[in-house]
Design a protein around this motif. Structure first.
Motif, PDB file in Angstrom:
ATOM      1  N   LEU A  10       0.843  -1.201   0.000  1.00  0.00           N
ATOM      2  CA  LEU A  10       0.000   0.000   0.000  1.00  0.00           C
ATOM      3  C   LEU A  10       0.878   1.251   0.000  1.00  0.00           C
ATOM      4  CD1 LEU A  10      -2.735   1.382   0.143  1.00  0.00           C
ATOM      5  CD2 LEU A  10      -2.655   1.120   2.626  1.00  0.00           C
ATOM      6  N   ARG A  11       1.930   1.235   0.785  1.00  0.00           N
ATOM      7  CA  ARG A  11       2.844   2.381   0.812  1.00  0.00           C
ATOM      8  C   ARG A  11       3.497   2.594  -0.554  1.00  0.00           C
ATOM      9  NH1 ARG A  11       5.107   0.661   6.537  1.00  0.00           N
ATOM     10  NH2 ARG A  11       3.617   1.772   7.824  1.00  0.00           N
ATOM     11  N   ILE A  12       3.866   1.504  -1.203  1.00  0.00           N
ATOM     12  CA  ILE A  12       4.451   1.603  -2.540  1.00  0.00           C
ATOM     13  C   ILE A  12       3.422   2.172  -3.513  1.00  0.00           C
ATOM     14  CG2 ILE A  12       5.325   0.268  -4.505  1.00  0.00           C
ATOM     15  CD1 ILE A  12       6.632  -1.610  -2.381  1.00  0.00           C
ATOM     16  N   ALA A  13       2.182   1.699  -3.442  1.00  0.00           N
ATOM     17  CA  ALA A  13       1.124   2.197  -4.322  1.00  0.00           C
ATOM     18  C   ALA A  13       0.910   3.696  -4.124  1.00  0.00           C
ATOM     19  CB  ALA A  13      -0.171   1.429  -4.080  1.00  0.00           C
ATOM     20  N   ILE A  14       0.948   4.143  -2.889  1.00  0.00           N
ATOM     21  CA  ILE A  14       0.781   5.568  -2.598  1.00  0.00           C
ATOM     22  C   ILE A  14       1.944   6.368  -3.170  1.00  0.00           C
ATOM     23  CG2 ILE A  14       0.800   7.284  -0.730  1.00  0.00           C
ATOM     24  CD1 ILE A  14      -0.896   5.257   0.898  1.00  0.00           C
ATOM     25  N   GLU A  15       3.160   5.879  -2.994  1.00  0.00           N
ATOM     26  CA  GLU A  15       4.335   6.577  -3.530  1.00  0.00           C
ATOM     27  C   GLU A  15       4.302   6.655  -5.050  1.00  0.00           C
ATOM     28  OE1 GLU A  15       6.829   8.243  -1.991  1.00  0.00           O
ATOM     29  OE2 GLU A  15       5.700   7.921  -0.147  1.00  0.00           O
ATOM     30  N   VAL A  16       3.983   5.543  -5.689  1.00  0.00           N
ATOM     31  CA  VAL A  16       3.929   5.514  -7.155  1.00  0.00           C
ATOM     32  C   VAL A  16       2.804   6.420  -7.656  1.00  0.00           C
ATOM     33  CG1 VAL A  16       3.447   4.041  -9.158  1.00  0.00           C
ATOM     34  CG2 VAL A  16       5.002   3.252  -7.370  1.00  0.00           C
ATOM     35  N   GLY A  17       1.632   6.307  -7.041  1.00  0.00           N
ATOM     36  CA  GLY A  17       0.507   7.155  -7.442  1.00  0.00           C
ATOM     37  C   GLY A  17       0.819   8.628  -7.280  1.00  0.00           C
ATOM     38  N   SER A  18       1.449   8.984  -6.168  1.00  0.00           N
ATOM     39  CA  SER A  18       1.820  10.381  -5.933  1.00  0.00           C
ATOM     40  C   SER A  18       2.805  10.870  -6.983  1.00  0.00           C
ATOM     41  CB  SER A  18       2.434  10.543  -4.536  1.00  0.00           C
ATOM     42  OG  SER A  18       1.474  10.310  -3.546  1.00  0.00           O
ATOM     43  N   ALA A  19       3.791  10.032  -7.308  1.00  0.00           N
ATOM     44  CA  ALA A  19       4.783  10.415  -8.320  1.00  0.00           C
ATOM     45  C   ALA A  19       4.127  10.605  -9.683  1.00  0.00           C
ATOM     46  CB  ALA A  19       5.887   9.358  -8.401  1.00  0.00           C
ATOM     47  N   LEU A  20       3.193   9.733 -10.026  1.00  0.00           N
ATOM     48  CA  LEU A  20       2.503   9.862 -11.311  1.00  0.00           C
ATOM     49  C   LEU A  20       1.642  11.122 -11.361  1.00  0.00           C
ATOM     50  CD1 LEU A  20       1.497   6.149 -11.936  1.00  0.00           C
ATOM     51  CD2 LEU A  20       3.141   7.500 -13.248  1.00  0.00           C
ATOM     52  N   LEU A  21       0.946  11.406 -10.271  1.00  0.00           N
ATOM     53  CA  LEU A  21       0.128  12.621 -10.226  1.00  0.00           C
ATOM     54  C   LEU A  21       1.010  13.866 -10.283  1.00  0.00           C
ATOM     55  CD1 LEU A  21      -2.518  11.478  -7.610  1.00  0.00           C
ATOM     56  CD2 LEU A  21      -2.910  11.897 -10.051  1.00  0.00           C
ATOM     57  N   SER A  36     -11.017   5.675 -13.838  1.00  0.00           N
ATOM     58  CA  SER A  36     -12.212   4.907 -13.491  1.00  0.00           C
ATOM     59  C   SER A  36     -11.786   3.540 -12.970  1.00  0.00           C
ATOM     60  CB  SER A  36     -13.133   4.750 -14.698  1.00  0.00           C
ATOM     61  OG  SER A  36     -12.511   3.979 -15.699  1.00  0.00           O
ATOM     62  N   THR A  37     -12.664   2.931 -12.234  1.00  0.00           N
ATOM     63  CA  THR A  37     -12.438   1.605 -11.693  1.00  0.00           C
ATOM     64  C   THR A  37     -13.785   0.944 -11.452  1.00  0.00           C
ATOM     65  OG1 THR A  37     -11.245   0.343 -10.001  1.00  0.00           O
ATOM     66  CG2 THR A  37     -12.394   2.311  -9.265  1.00  0.00           C
ATOM     67  N   VAL A  38     -13.760  -0.324 -11.168  1.00  0.00           N
ATOM     68  CA  VAL A  38     -15.001  -1.020 -10.831  1.00  0.00           C
ATOM     69  C   VAL A  38     -15.301  -0.777  -9.355  1.00  0.00           C
ATOM     70  CG1 VAL A  38     -14.757  -2.763 -12.631  1.00  0.00           C
ATOM     71  CG2 VAL A  38     -13.838  -3.216 -10.364  1.00  0.00           C
ATOM     72  N   SER A  39     -16.568  -0.765  -9.018  1.00  0.00           N
ATOM     73  CA  SER A  39     -16.971  -0.460  -7.645  1.00  0.00           C
ATOM     74  C   SER A  39     -16.431  -1.478  -6.642  1.00  0.00           C
ATOM     75  CB  SER A  39     -18.491  -0.388  -7.550  1.00  0.00           C
ATOM     76  OG  SER A  39     -19.075  -1.601  -7.996  1.00  0.00           O
ATOM     77  N   ALA A  40     -16.151  -2.688  -7.083  1.00  0.00           N
ATOM     78  CA  ALA A  40     -15.625  -3.713  -6.183  1.00  0.00           C
ATOM     79  C   ALA A  40     -14.175  -3.465  -5.794  1.00  0.00           C
ATOM     80  CB  ALA A  40     -15.757  -5.091  -6.834  1.00  0.00           C
ATOM     81  N   ASN A  41     -13.477  -2.605  -6.509  1.00  0.00           N
ATOM     82  CA  ASN A  41     -12.070  -2.339  -6.230  1.00  0.00           C
ATOM     83  C   ASN A  41     -11.956  -1.236  -5.179  1.00  0.00           C
ATOM     84  OD1 ASN A  41      -9.326  -1.936  -6.234  1.00  0.00           O
ATOM     85  ND2 ASN A  41      -9.131  -2.061  -8.451  1.00  0.00           N
ATOM     86  N   THR A  42     -12.171  -1.605  -3.940  1.00  0.00           N
ATOM     87  CA  THR A  42     -12.207  -0.625  -2.857  1.00  0.00           C
ATOM     88  C   THR A  42     -10.843  -0.020  -2.563  1.00  0.00           C
ATOM     89  OG1 THR A  42     -11.998  -2.394  -1.218  1.00  0.00           O
ATOM     90  CG2 THR A  42     -14.235  -1.682  -1.795  1.00  0.00           C
ATOM     91  N   ARG A  43      -9.771  -0.739  -2.860  1.00  0.00           N
ATOM     92  CA  ARG A  43      -8.432  -0.183  -2.604  1.00  0.00           C
ATOM     93  C   ARG A  43      -8.161   1.016  -3.496  1.00  0.00           C
ATOM     94  NH1 ARG A  43      -6.156  -6.053  -2.326  1.00  0.00           N
ATOM     95  NH2 ARG A  43      -6.493  -6.487  -0.128  1.00  0.00           N
ATOM     96  N   ILE A  44      -8.516   0.903  -4.764  1.00  0.00           N
ATOM     97  CA  ILE A  44      -8.319   2.030  -5.675  1.00  0.00           C
ATOM     98  C   ILE A  44      -9.215   3.193  -5.264  1.00  0.00           C
ATOM     99  CG2 ILE A  44      -8.660   2.830  -8.052  1.00  0.00           C
ATOM    100  CD1 ILE A  44      -6.112   1.193  -7.634  1.00  0.00           C
ATOM    101  N   ALA A  45     -10.432   2.889  -4.834  1.00  0.00           N
ATOM    102  CA  ALA A  45     -11.334   3.949  -4.379  1.00  0.00           C
ATOM    103  C   ALA A  45     -10.734   4.699  -3.194  1.00  0.00           C
ATOM    104  CB  ALA A  45     -12.690   3.353  -4.012  1.00  0.00           C
ATOM    105  N   LYS A  46     -10.102   3.973  -2.270  1.00  0.00           N
ATOM    106  CA  LYS A  46      -9.477   4.624  -1.112  1.00  0.00           C
ATOM    107  C   LYS A  46      -8.286   5.476  -1.537  1.00  0.00           C
ATOM    108  CE  LYS A  46     -10.917   1.253   2.297  1.00  0.00           C
ATOM    109  NZ  LYS A  46     -10.514   0.174   3.201  1.00  0.00           N
ATOM    110  N   LEU A  47      -7.488   4.990  -2.480  1.00  0.00           N
ATOM    111  CA  LEU A  47      -6.360   5.774  -2.974  1.00  0.00           C
ATOM    112  C   LEU A  47      -6.834   7.035  -3.691  1.00  0.00           C
ATOM    113  CD1 LEU A  47      -3.921   3.031  -4.289  1.00  0.00           C
ATOM    114  CD2 LEU A  47      -3.546   4.579  -2.363  1.00  0.00           C
ATOM    115  N   ALA A  48      -7.889   6.895  -4.480  1.00  0.00           N
ATOM    116  CA  ALA A  48      -8.434   8.063  -5.187  1.00  0.00           C
ATOM    117  C   ALA A  48      -8.956   9.088  -4.183  1.00  0.00           C
ATOM    118  CB  ALA A  48      -9.533   7.633  -6.152  1.00  0.00           C
TER     119      ALA A  48
END
Length: 91
Positions: A10-21, A36-48
């Motif tokens: 999760l920390r890696i995902a946050i770092e990568v997402g932040s760098a991309l943004l 966009s994402t599917v509603s079942a993907n709650t991890r992406i929803a939390k990151l967004a």
């Protein structure tokens, strides 16, 4: 127990997402970034949500058991979120 093993990912995902943004807003000079994402993907929803993105549409796909969630992040909101995080780290 398995959640503890996912925390580094999760920390890696946050770092990568932040760098991309940051790259999109700073280097590419974008005013907004959408996704966009599917509603079942709650991890992406939390990151967004963490990034400051706002949901702008939900397209139901009931025959599949999920919906498509569309979100958008505006540059000014991203800057504000980063400033708030920085100030929280200082306190």
């Amino acid at each position: 127990m398995w959640q503890a093993r996912l925390l580094p990912l999760l920390r890696i995902a946050i770092e990568v997402g932040s760098a991309l943004l940051d790259f999109g807003f700073s280097e590419l000079k974008l005013g907004k970034i959408s996704g966009s994402t599917v509603s079942a993907n709650t991890r992406i929803a939390k990151l967004a949500e963490w990034s400051g993105a706002e949901v702008v549409g939900i397209s139901p796909a009931s025959h599949l058991g999920w919906s498509e969630v569309k979100w958008i992040l505006i540059k000014e909101r991203w800057k504000l979120r980063n400033t708030e995080r920085y100030l929280n780290l200082k306190n």
